[in-house]
Design a protein around this motif. Structure first.
Motif, short mmCIF file in Angstrom:
data_model
loop_
_atom_site.label_atom_id
_atom_site.label_comp_id
_atom_site.label_asym_id
_atom_site.label_seq_id
_atom_site.Cartn_x
_atom_site.Cartn_y
_atom_site.Cartn_z
N ASN A 141 0.83 -1.20 0.00
CA ASN A 141 0.00 0.00 0.00
C ASN A 141 0.86 1.25 0.00
OD1 ASN A 141 -2.47 -1.21 -0.09
ND2 ASN A 141 -2.84 -1.11 2.12
N ALA A 142 1.95 1.22 0.79
CA ALA A 142 2.83 2.39 0.87
C ALA A 142 3.49 2.63 -0.49
CB ALA A 142 3.89 2.17 1.95
N THR A 197 -8.60 -4.72 -4.55
CA THR A 197 -9.60 -5.65 -4.02
C THR A 197 -10.17 -5.13 -2.71
OG1 THR A 197 -7.96 -6.89 -2.77
CG2 THR A 197 -8.41 -7.63 -5.02
N THR A 199 -9.16 -5.80 0.16
CA THR A 199 -9.11 -6.84 1.20
C THR A 199 -7.86 -6.72 2.06
OG1 THR A 199 -8.14 -8.29 -0.43
CG2 THR A 199 -10.47 -8.57 0.01
P1 ADP Z 1 -6.43 -2.20 -1.86
O1 ADP Z 1 -4.96 -1.92 -1.69
O2 ADP Z 1 -6.71 -3.41 -2.67
O3 ADP Z 1 -7.23 -1.01 -2.31
P2 ADP Z 1 -6.51 -2.16 1.04
O4 ADP Z 1 -7.53 -2.71 1.99
O5 ADP Z 1 -5.11 -2.58 1.26
O6 ADP Z 1 -7.01 -2.57 -0.40
O7 ADP Z 1 -6.59 -0.57 1.08
C1 ADP Z 1 -7.84 0.08 1.06
C2 ADP Z 1 -7.70 1.52 0.64
O8 ADP Z 1 -7.04 2.27 1.68
C3 ADP Z 1 -6.88 1.78 -0.59
O9 ADP Z 1 -7.63 1.60 -1.77
C4 ADP Z 1 -6.46 3.23 -0.41
O10 ADP Z 1 -7.49 4.12 -0.77
C5 ADP Z 1 -6.31 3.34 1.10
N1 ADP Z 1 -4.89 3.22 1.52
C6 ADP Z 1 -4.30 2.15 2.08
N2 ADP Z 1 -3.00 2.40 2.35
C7 ADP Z 1 -2.75 3.66 1.96
C8 ADP Z 1 -1.59 4.53 1.99
N3 ADP Z 1 -0.42 4.10 2.48
N4 ADP Z 1 -1.73 5.80 1.50
C9 ADP Z 1 -2.93 6.22 1.00
N5 ADP Z 1 -4.05 5.46 0.95
C10 ADP Z 1 -3.97 4.21 1.43
#
Ligand code: ADP
Length: 230
Positions: A141-142, A197, A199
């Motif tokens: 995510n990062a 996703t 998730t």
């Molecule tokens: P995905 O990565 O499949 O979208 P996640 O559950 O991991 O699913 O993340 C959900 C949402 O949270 C992401 O779509 C994003 O909008 C937000 N997000 C997560 N981590 C970050 C981050 N480090 N910086 C900005 N937004 C984030």
């Protein structure tokens, strides 16, 4: 406490059930994938003509199918077949292994990735595979959040909190979390990414809470987001 144990047991049963369902659904998904591939090949004809409207629809269906498979994969990884199996491990080793497994350095050589370990040795008693999955998810995510940023920098830090909890923080310098999604971050299937996703964080929260810990988000000093768990 007994209440806490019941909570952990419930979470690991949920994990096992999720993994079981994912396993069962994967078989018909795989069959569907095969049928679609055959259909696409038939529609393309022998001379590799440009895609007809029908084969375009088949391609769309295949895209949706791989989305389903990606979601299922996450749940299978999470539940494992054996459920929750804790062991003692040095936190720095756990983090280093997760970073190596994520292949972030190999896949994105332009990204600056710093791993800062606490000077104090920290030993944790956790389900090692599942905790690695948490770190890999947060790291991914990062990295996603850092895309299209000059001087992309992601930092992972291990520390001990005042209450003697081991803590891992993953910081990026992306745009941070939009206010509109802040409340729903950890909800399953909440995503702002085109191919996402939603998730990742939901699974992270289940794993961390099953280990008796907690996971949270805070704005990062350099802009961007910081996810921590302890
Ligand atoms: P995905 O990565 O499949 O979208 P996640 O559950 O991991 O699913 O993340 C959900 C949402 O949270 C992401 O779509 C994003 O909008 C937000 N997000 C997560 N981590 C970050 C981050 N480090 N910086 C900005 N937004 C984030």
């Amino acid at each position: 406490s007994r209440e806490h144990l019941a909570h952990v047991a419930r979470l690991s049963t949920m994990g096992e059930m999720a993994a079981g369902i994912a396993h069962e659904i994967n078989q018909p998904l795989a069959a569907l994938g095969t049928y679609l591939a055959v259909l696409r090949a038939r529609l393309a004809g022998p001379d590799d003509r440009p895609a007809s409207p029908a084969s375009e629809i088949v391609m769309r269906a295949e895209e949706q199918l791989s989305r389903c498979s990606a979601i299922m994969q996450k749940f299978r990884e999470f539940g494992g077949v054996e459920g929750f199996k804790p062991a003692s491990v040095r936190l720095c080793d756990l983090v280093d292994d997760a970073v190596a497994l994520s292949l972030v350095r190999e896949r994105d050589p332009g990204l600056r990735l710093s791993v800062v370990h606490s000077e104090e040795p920290i030993v944790v008693f956790v389900d090692i595979t599942q905790l690695k999955l948490v770190i890999i998810n947060l790291l991914q995510n990062a990295v996603d959040a850092s895309v299209a940023r000059p001087g992309r920098h992601v930092e992972i830090e291990t520390t001990v909190t005042d209450a003697s909890w081991a803590k891992v923080a993953v910081r990026d310098r992306g745009d941070g979390i939009p206010a509109s999604v802040r409340e729903r971050l950890f909800q399953p299937f909440m995503t702002t990414k085109p191919g996402g996703t939603g998730t990742g964080l939901a699974v992270c929260r289940m794993i961390v809470e099953a280990s008796g810990g907690r996971i949270w988000h805070e704005p990062s000093k350099g802009g961007g987001a910081c996810f921590g768990f302890s």
